[in-house]
Structures are given as C-alpha cells and as structure tokens.
Design a protein around this motif. Structure first.
Motif, mmCIF file in Angstrom:
data_model
loop_
_atom_site.group_PDB
_atom_site.id
_atom_site.type_symbol
_atom_site.label_atom_id
_atom_site.label_comp_id
_atom_site.label_asym_id
_atom_site.label_seq_id
_atom_site.Cartn_x
_atom_site.Cartn_y
_atom_site.Cartn_z
ATOM 1 N N UNK A 169 33.368 40.194 39.444
ATOM 2 C CA UNK A 169 34.796 39.997 38.926
ATOM 3 C C UNK A 169 34.945 41.064 37.629
ATOM 4 N N UNK A 170 35.767 41.844 37.503
ATOM 5 C CA UNK A 170 36.228 42.569 36.368
ATOM 6 C C UNK A 170 37.546 42.191 36.027
ATOM 7 N N UNK A 171 37.598 41.733 34.524
ATOM 8 C CA UNK A 171 38.714 41.431 34.148
ATOM 9 C C UNK A 171 39.045 42.580 33.195
ATOM 10 N N UNK A 172 40.422 43.264 33.173
ATOM 11 C CA UNK A 172 40.848 44.288 32.491
ATOM 12 C C UNK A 172 39.457 45.290 32.006
ATOM 13 N N UNK A 173 38.892 45.935 33.181
ATOM 14 C CA UNK A 173 37.646 46.751 32.714
ATOM 15 C C UNK A 173 38.092 48.009 31.946
ATOM 16 N N UNK A 174 37.291 48.127 31.011
ATOM 17 C CA UNK A 174 37.725 49.480 30.174
ATOM 18 C C UNK A 174 36.973 50.644 30.917
ATOM 19 N N UNK A 175 37.774 51.567 31.378
ATOM 20 C CA UNK A 175 37.272 52.737 32.088
ATOM 21 C C UNK A 175 38.087 53.914 31.463
ATOM 22 N N UNK B 94 36.135 47.386 52.396
ATOM 23 C CA UNK B 94 37.330 46.601 52.681
ATOM 24 C C UNK B 94 37.510 45.072 51.671
ATOM 25 N N UNK B 95 36.175 44.918 51.196
ATOM 26 C CA UNK B 95 36.267 43.617 50.194
ATOM 27 C C UNK B 95 36.283 44.002 48.736
ATOM 28 N N UNK B 96 37.239 44.797 48.796
ATOM 29 C CA UNK B 96 37.967 45.156 47.418
ATOM 30 C C UNK B 96 39.271 44.624 46.887
ATOM 31 N N UNK B 97 39.788 44.035 46.135
ATOM 32 C CA UNK B 97 41.086 43.589 45.835
ATOM 33 C C UNK B 97 41.291 43.666 44.227
ATOM 34 N N UNK B 98 42.786 43.883 43.817
ATOM 35 C CA UNK B 98 42.829 43.988 42.564
ATOM 36 C C UNK B 98 44.370 43.281 42.432
ATOM 37 N N UNK C 10 45.319 50.433 32.837
ATOM 38 C CA UNK C 10 45.266 49.681 34.110
ATOM 39 C C UNK C 10 45.445 50.602 35.140
ATOM 40 N N UNK C 11 45.885 51.842 34.969
ATOM 41 C CA UNK C 11 45.937 52.783 36.067
ATOM 42 C C UNK C 11 44.617 53.229 36.375
ATOM 43 N N UNK C 12 43.548 53.329 35.465
ATOM 44 C CA UNK C 12 42.061 53.752 35.788
ATOM 45 C C UNK C 12 41.384 52.707 36.640
ATOM 46 N N UNK C 13 41.851 51.436 36.438
ATOM 47 C CA UNK C 13 41.028 50.455 37.165
ATOM 48 C C UNK C 13 41.738 50.400 38.853
ATOM 49 N N UNK C 14 42.907 50.909 38.818
ATOM 50 C CA UNK C 14 43.299 51.240 40.280
ATOM 51 C C UNK C 14 42.903 52.177 40.790
ATOM 52 N N UNK C 15 42.613 53.173 40.128
ATOM 53 C CA UNK C 15 41.931 54.298 40.815
ATOM 54 C C UNK C 15 40.667 54.050 41.239
ATOM 55 N N UNK D 105 42.687 40.769 50.169
ATOM 56 C CA UNK D 105 41.592 41.457 50.782
ATOM 57 C C UNK D 105 42.143 42.250 52.129
ATOM 58 N N UNK D 106 42.913 41.509 52.900
ATOM 59 C CA UNK D 106 43.452 42.045 54.173
ATOM 60 C C UNK D 106 44.488 42.846 54.033
ATOM 61 N N UNK D 107 44.999 43.050 53.007
ATOM 62 C CA UNK D 107 46.267 44.196 52.875
ATOM 63 C C UNK D 107 45.789 45.419 52.759
ATOM 64 N N UNK D 108 46.255 46.472 53.272
ATOM 65 C CA UNK D 108 45.855 47.780 53.090
ATOM 66 C C UNK D 108 46.386 48.465 51.828
ATOM 67 N N UNK D 109 45.589 49.345 51.306
ATOM 68 C CA UNK D 109 46.189 49.974 49.972
ATOM 69 C C UNK D 109 47.328 50.759 50.199
ATOM 70 N N UNK D 110 48.127 50.703 49.269
ATOM 71 C CA UNK D 110 47.869 50.302 47.749
ATOM 72 C C UNK D 110 48.485 48.651 47.728
ATOM 73 N N UNK D 111 48.683 47.871 48.641
ATOM 74 C CA UNK D 111 49.370 46.599 48.706
ATOM 75 C C UNK D 111 48.170 45.677 47.993
ATOM 76 N N UNK D 112 47.102 45.795 48.452
ATOM 77 C CA UNK D 112 46.039 44.871 48.040
ATOM 78 C C UNK D 112 45.373 45.020 46.974
ATOM 79 N N UNK D 113 45.974 46.398 46.266
ATOM 80 C CA UNK D 113 45.276 46.666 45.005
ATOM 81 C C UNK D 113 46.232 46.747 43.954
#
Length: 244
Positions: A129-135, A179-183, A164-169, A225-233
């Motif tokens: 779990x990464x809440x507001x990760x600093x990247x 596939x087990x990544x969601x945001x 937040x755009x950095x965590x999306x990238x 988890x099931x939605x394709x990117x970018x929807x699931x992210x």
C-alpha cells in the motif's frame, strides 16, 4: 533489481499491535520521511501513522494479523542511499525472523510509500500500500520488484508535496507486467488526504486483509484491479467508502 539490504543496527520494529495468538500475516507501516536529512527519526512522523496501524491491527487481529510501525535509523531518503527503503527491507527480514513464513504487506505514507514500493522485492512481501507516495520529478523508480505483488496506490489529486502524476506514471509502468496493480484518486484532497481520511483508511484495510488472507475485495477494489489502464489507475475513491 532489489537493492542490497543493509544491516539495521538502529532501525527497529515498533511495538506489535494486533494478534495475541498465532501470527498469520504481518503489516509493516512505513512513516513519512524527508528527501535529504542527517537527523534522527521523526517522532511526529511515527505518530502520524499510528491510527492506520491501529486500524489495520484492529480489523485483522482476530485473523492473526500483527502490525508494526518501522522505526527508521534517520528521517532522510538521501539520494542513492535510499536509506528508508533499506530500512524497510531490513524490517521485512526482521519480521520473517520473528514470525516465520507468513505473508507481509508493506504500507507506506508519503516517502514511506516510496520505500514500500522500492522494498517490495523481498520474498516474503505479497502486497504493498502506498498512500501519497513521494516520487521526485526527473526520476524513474524501478517497478520490476512489484511483479507478483498486489499493489494499491492512493493519491490526492490536489497534492502539492508529492505529485500525483508521478504515482500514476509508476502505476502505469508496473501495470504492463503485473495486472494486480490499482490506483485510486482522492479528488480535491491534498497530501494528507485529511478530508477523506476515513475512506482512505477503510480502503487500505480492505486491501490489506484481502491480500494477506485471501478475503474477497470490496467491489471498487475488485473493479479497479480488473479495469484496463488508465481506468483502473484513476479510480475515484467514493465519499463514504467503508461506511456500512
């Protein structure tokens, strides 16, 4: 590639919270930090993650979940030293030494979120779990270590401290091979996601218990988890999530 684990003579695990009997899963909570600092660990940062730690332990204690706050050697990430990530990896090793072959979740906030993502390659880790990760801008953190792990990132859209755009990238790169990544996005909320604190905590609890104990996820998590990117992210975190 997982970085080498440094010995942690002054890093330690905080008091165990949760299971009083046999331990079936461990969550290691990683507090925020600072980009560069030679100062010791921050008591304020540790205190800020205690509610999350208690919430996770309270929800999963009956199933054998134990939670620890990781107490870093110092508060600085410090460039290539990535000290907080090294301390997170040490904490996983220590959890395995104490509890044996049980699944481990790394749950980090802010710079602790970056440490959780970076240290996920440890064999015992099954989820992050990464809440507001600093990247930081201008860097591209590795994602190979996230393969085979379940990953939840939650970020406020108005975060002015951790873009937040950095965590999306990062999530988009990780999703290509896992596939087990969601945001989830917390709209109109800042770095601490204080306006929706209860929803963020409920989402994290649902994810951790589902990942460590194979519980069914709540519908929004399963859909993400099931939605394709970018929807699931870019899933919006609904107001009232977890309330009844």
């Amino acid at each position: 590639m997982t970085q080498q684990v440094e010995p942690g003579p002054t890093a330690r695990l905080g008091r165990a919270v949760g299971a009083s009997g046999a331990v079936a899963g461990v969550v290691l909570v990683l507090p925020p930090g600072e980009p560069e600092s030679a100062r010791g660990p921050s008591a304020l940062a540790h205190a800020s993650v205690r509610p999350l730690t208690r919430g996770l332990a309270g929800a999963g204690g009956a199933e054998g979940l134990v939670a620890h706050v990781v107490r870093y050697r110092g508060r600085g990430w410090n460039g290539d030293a990535a000290r907080l990530a090294a301390d997170a990896q040490w904490a996983v090793t220590e959890a395995v030494r104490r509890y044996g072959d049980v699944p481990v979740c790394l749950a980090g906030v802010g710079m602790g979120g970056r440490a959780a993502l970076r240290a996920a390659g440890a064999t015992a880790v099954n989820s992050v779990v990464a809440q507001a990760p600093w990247l930081p801008e201008g860097t591209e953190d590795p994602v190979r270590q996230l393969a085979g792990r379940r990953v939840l990132i939650v970020h406020g859209t108005d975060d002015e401290r951790a873009d937040p755009e950095m965590s999306f990238r990062l999530a988009a790169r990780a999703k290509k091979s896992n596939r087990d990544v969601c945001r989830f996005e917390v709209h109109s909320d800042g770095h601490g996601m204080r306006q929706h604190r209860a929803e963020v905590r409920a989402l994290s609890v649902d994810f951790v218990l589902g990942s460590l104990f194979d519980r069914p996820y709540a519908r929004p998590l399963a859909d993400a988890f099931a939605a394709p990117p970018p929807l699931g992210l870019r899933m919006p975190l609904a107001t009232g999530f977890g309330r009844g």
